[in-house]
Design a protein around this motif. Structure first.
Motif, PDB file in Angstrom:
ATOM      1  N   GLU A  71       0.832  -1.209   0.000  1.00 33.54           N
ATOM      2  CA  GLU A  71       0.000   0.000   0.000  1.00 33.54           C
ATOM      3  C   GLU A  71       0.864   1.255   0.000  1.00 33.54           C
ATOM      4  N   ILE A  72       1.991   1.214   0.716  1.00 30.46           N
ATOM      5  CA  ILE A  72       2.897   2.371   0.743  1.00 30.46           C
ATOM      6  C   ILE A  72       3.474   2.620  -0.652  1.00 30.46           C
ATOM      7  N   VAL A  73       3.921   1.561  -1.311  1.00 33.41           N
ATOM      8  CA  VAL A  73       4.487   1.705  -2.658  1.00 33.41           C
ATOM      9  C   VAL A  73       3.424   2.186  -3.640  1.00 33.41           C
ATOM     10  N   ARG A  74       2.208   1.628  -3.538  1.00 37.04           N
ATOM     11  CA  ARG A  74       1.134   2.037  -4.450  1.00 37.04           C
ATOM     12  C   ARG A  74       0.782   3.509  -4.262  1.00 37.04           C
ATOM     13  N   HIS A  75       0.678   3.948  -3.012  1.00 43.65           N
ATOM     14  CA  HIS A  75       0.364   5.349  -2.746  1.00 43.65           C
ATOM     15  C   HIS A  75       1.494   6.253  -3.236  1.00 43.65           C
ATOM     16  N   ILE A  79       1.115   9.437  -5.931  1.00 41.09           N
ATOM     17  CA  ILE A  79       1.374  10.857  -5.640  1.00 41.09           C
ATOM     18  C   ILE A  79       2.743  11.309  -6.129  1.00 41.09           C
ATOM     19  N   GLY A  80       3.578  10.388  -6.537  1.00 37.94           N
ATOM     20  CA  GLY A  80       4.907  10.764  -7.010  1.00 37.94           C
ATOM     21  C   GLY A  80       5.974  10.560  -5.969  1.00 37.94           C
ATOM     22  N   ARG A  81       5.851  11.171  -4.815  1.00 36.36           N
ATOM     23  CA  ARG A  81       6.792  11.008  -3.717  1.00 36.36           C
ATOM     24  C   ARG A  81       6.169  11.588  -2.443  1.00 36.36           C
ATOM     25  N   PHE A  82       6.649  11.115  -1.288  1.00 38.86           N
ATOM     26  CA  PHE A  82       6.234  11.675  -0.012  1.00 38.86           C
ATOM     27  C   PHE A  82       7.070  12.920   0.258  1.00 38.86           C
ATOM     28  N   LYS A  83       6.418  14.043   0.449  1.00 41.97           N
ATOM     29  CA  LYS A  83       7.156  15.275   0.714  1.00 41.97           C
ATOM     30  C   LYS A  83       7.594  15.381   2.176  1.00 41.97           C
ATOM     31  N   VAL A  91      -1.752   6.809   3.874  1.00 44.69           N
ATOM     32  CA  VAL A  91      -1.729   5.460   3.322  1.00 44.69           C
ATOM     33  C   VAL A  91      -2.735   4.596   4.053  1.00 44.69           C
ATOM     34  N   SER A  92      -3.498   3.815   3.301  1.00 38.63           N
ATOM     35  CA  SER A  92      -4.492   2.925   3.910  1.00 38.63           C
ATOM     36  C   SER A  92      -3.810   1.905   4.815  1.00 38.63           C
ATOM     37  N   MET A 182      -5.285   5.038 -15.822  1.00 37.34           N
ATOM     38  CA  MET A 182      -5.387   6.397 -15.281  1.00 37.34           C
ATOM     39  C   MET A 182      -6.723   6.568 -14.571  1.00 37.34           C
ATOM     40  N   ASP A 183      -6.689   7.210 -13.380  1.00 40.49           N
ATOM     41  CA  ASP A 183      -7.914   7.508 -12.657  1.00 40.49           C
ATOM     42  C   ASP A 183      -7.932   8.987 -12.288  1.00 40.49           C
ATOM     43  N   ILE A 184      -9.041   9.417 -11.708  1.00 39.75           N
ATOM     44  CA  ILE A 184      -9.219  10.851 -11.406  1.00 39.75           C
ATOM     45  C   ILE A 184      -8.170  11.343 -10.412  1.00 39.75           C
ATOM     46  N   VAL A 185      -7.894  10.551  -9.374  1.00 33.64           N
ATOM     47  CA  VAL A 185      -6.931  10.970  -8.355  1.00 33.64           C
ATOM     48  C   VAL A 185      -5.542  11.127  -8.962  1.00 33.64           C
TER      49      VAL A 185
END
Length: 551
Positions: A71-75, A79-83, A91-92, A182-185
């Protein structure tokens, strides 16, 4: 009992990692000078960079199992990267308590990335470097460039390029929602990094010049007095690692090639051709203008894959090749067919692995050659010299026919006859490359050949590039096996038309009436298309016709 060896419980019942215990004990000691630092070790552990860690690495964190690591890798891909570390709470499966447990172990900066041995290679998401500030054009960027955009992975990048090649340039960024995956998010995340502007990309130019696929420029070699040579077998395989100038560090090239191959369309073979029609043995003769076929071109694995798979899928037995700049290029094709290196060629089961090539005639700027399979089931193909045909037939005009065939040449076209044996029966295949309209003298000479071919009842076939339909209509003594209006180009801007001609009447010839043009599976994402990717191996498509080989 049952606890992870890298963690323990504190008095409040919460997990604490041994690494955080060691780190905090070190912080109680006086710090060293900035001019002196210790290398990372088990005694001085470093923080884990959650923007670069793989699933296996994330699973070493306290309280993180495989599902949560995934889930961490998917998120992160979305988003590209965790800022910042706090972004991990989105993350779920990670709440406030688990975030506090992980906080002492993780960071978002590459300077404090924990180096851990892993049996799994880094994904492309893991090797991504900070992207450039300029926007990435979805109408001109390659798969490699689109992968650099935060929020896009290699699969979606390939889908974007594939959609663009099939539907044309994107008119709006919102059209990306039509791309598979591709999805909306994700779209709302990546739009800020994209544009519609067409521009010449530095990295595409870098790749097009051959630095990725390892092919050289023949013109550059010739300017330096070096003639192109047949590449060594190993030199045709992709390098193990590749350094790209578009936001990636060293990348696994074989993985990239497999990805591009997977997203390059291969047609489903609908008809099962078994070298037999209505109880009569037959084989497929073909013609293919491969458009400036050189060592430089055939060294591109995408070109080799398209050519070899097209030959195998359509069960072409004898192929006349036009516009060949280097004879050694045919050897490379046969080598790939006989001892495949490319995965998609290897996986094709019905391959006899006994392919040969033949180049006859004088050297010219547009050489003609043949590639043929000498291991067909029930149909054997072998090339012979023209003079040997005289020994296999008792026809009185055979020597005159052979004399007329060898004299077929002018400034307007090149024709190279080659004799083959199909199960012991002679066949003369004439490979043709037209450069201009036939003159009246050319038509008269070709008409003489047609009359002699009919009188000797010898199988003679003319295959090749005839420029256009009007050129063929001048040859009154010949009939086209294929429909004369059938387009034989992949690129609408390409000038030329391929034909397979039969001297005399088709009904009295050895052809059984089955023919066609291959229009699918001719493009590959590893082949440049201008400043983009997904181009064809040639602007011309192969054509074929079935010839009866009776007992």
């Amino acid at each position: 009992m049952g606890q992870s060896p890298s963690s323990m419980r504190n008095k409040n019942g919460r997990h604490r990692s041994f690494r955080s215990f060691v780190r905090r004990s070190k912080l109680n000691k006086s710090s060293l000078s900035h001019t002196f630092s210790l290398p990372p070790s088990e005694e001085y552990p470093e923080l884990m960079n959650i923007n670069a860690a793989t699933e296996e690495q994330l699973m070493t964190l306290p309280g993180v199992n495989r599902q949560l690591a995934r889930e961490i890798v998917r998120h992160r891909q979305m988003i590209g990267r965790f800022k910042r570390v706090d972004d991990l709470a989105l993350v779920s499966g990670i709440g406030a308590d688990k975030l506090e447990l992980l906080r002492p172990e993780i960071c978002t900066h590459t300077r404090k990335q924990l180096s851990r041995a892993s049996s799994c290679a880094h994904s492309l998401d893991s090797i991504r470097l900070p992207s450039e500030s300029r926007l990435c054009s979805i109408n001109s960027s390659s798969v490699f460039q689109l992968q650099c955009v935060p929020g896009l992975n290699q699969e979606i990048a390939a889908n974007i390029v594939d959609y663009r090649n099939r539907k044309g340039p994107f008119k709006s960024l919102d059209d990306l929602i039509k791309v598979r995956g591709m999805d909306i998010v994700r779209l709302s995340t990546v739009k800020q990094h994209l544009s519609l502007e067409l521009r010449k990309s530095e990295s595409v130019q870098h790749l097009t010049n051959g630095h990725v696929n390892g092919w050289n420029d023949d013109n550059m070699l010739q300017q330096n007095g070096i003639s192109p040579k047949t590449p060594h077998r190993k030199s045709l395989s992709m390098p193990t690692k590749l350094t790209l100038p578009n936001g990636f560090a060293t990348a696994p090239v074989n993985d990239i090639l497999d990805l591009l191959s997977a997203y390059s369309h291969r047609p489903v073979v609908e008809e099962v051709f078994t070298y037999e029609r209505d109880g009569v043995r037959c084989c497929r003769l073909a013609s293919w203008n491969l458009h400036q076929l050189s060592i430089d071109k055939i060294s591109n694995p995408g070109v080799r894959e398209v050519i070899c798979r097209t030959i195998l899928e359509n069960k072409l037995s004898l192929i006349a090749i036009q516009d060949m700049l280097n004879e050694a290029a045919l050897k490379v094709i046969c080598d790939e067919l006989n001892s495949p290196v490319l995965r998609r060629v290897k996986e094709w089961k019905n391959n006899g692995h006994k392919w040969e090539y033949r180049v006859s005639g004088t050297k010219n700027s547009q050489q003609l050659g043949f590639v043929y399979d000498s291991s067909l089931k029930g149909v054997t193909v072998e090339d012979i010299e023209l003079d040997q045909v005289c020994l296999l037939t008792e026809a009185s005009d055979i020597r005159r026919l052979l004399s007329e065939l060898t004299a077929l040449r002018s400034d307007r076209y090149t024709a190279e006859p080659q004799a083959f044996l199909l199960c012991g029966r002679p066949l003369i295949a004439v490979n043709v490359m037209c450069r201009d309209r036939f003159s009246a003298a050319d038509c008269d000479r070709l008409a003489t050949v047609a009359v002699l071919a009919e009188s000797t009842k010898l199988n003679v076939v003319f295959m090749g590039e005839f420029r256009n339909k009007e050129n063929v209509l001048q040859l009154k003594s010949y009939q086209s096996i294929l429909d004369e209006d059938l387009p034989t180009t992949v690129d609408a801007n390409a000038l030329g038309q391929s034909f397979i001609l039969c001297p005399g009447n088709i009904e009295t010839s050895g052809f059984n009436g089955h023919s066609g043009a291959v229009k699918t599976g001719l493009c590959h994402l590893a082949i440049p298309r201008g400043w983009s990717w997904g181009g064809p191996a040639s602007p011309f498509c192969p054509i074929w016709a079935e010839l009866k080989v009776p007992d």
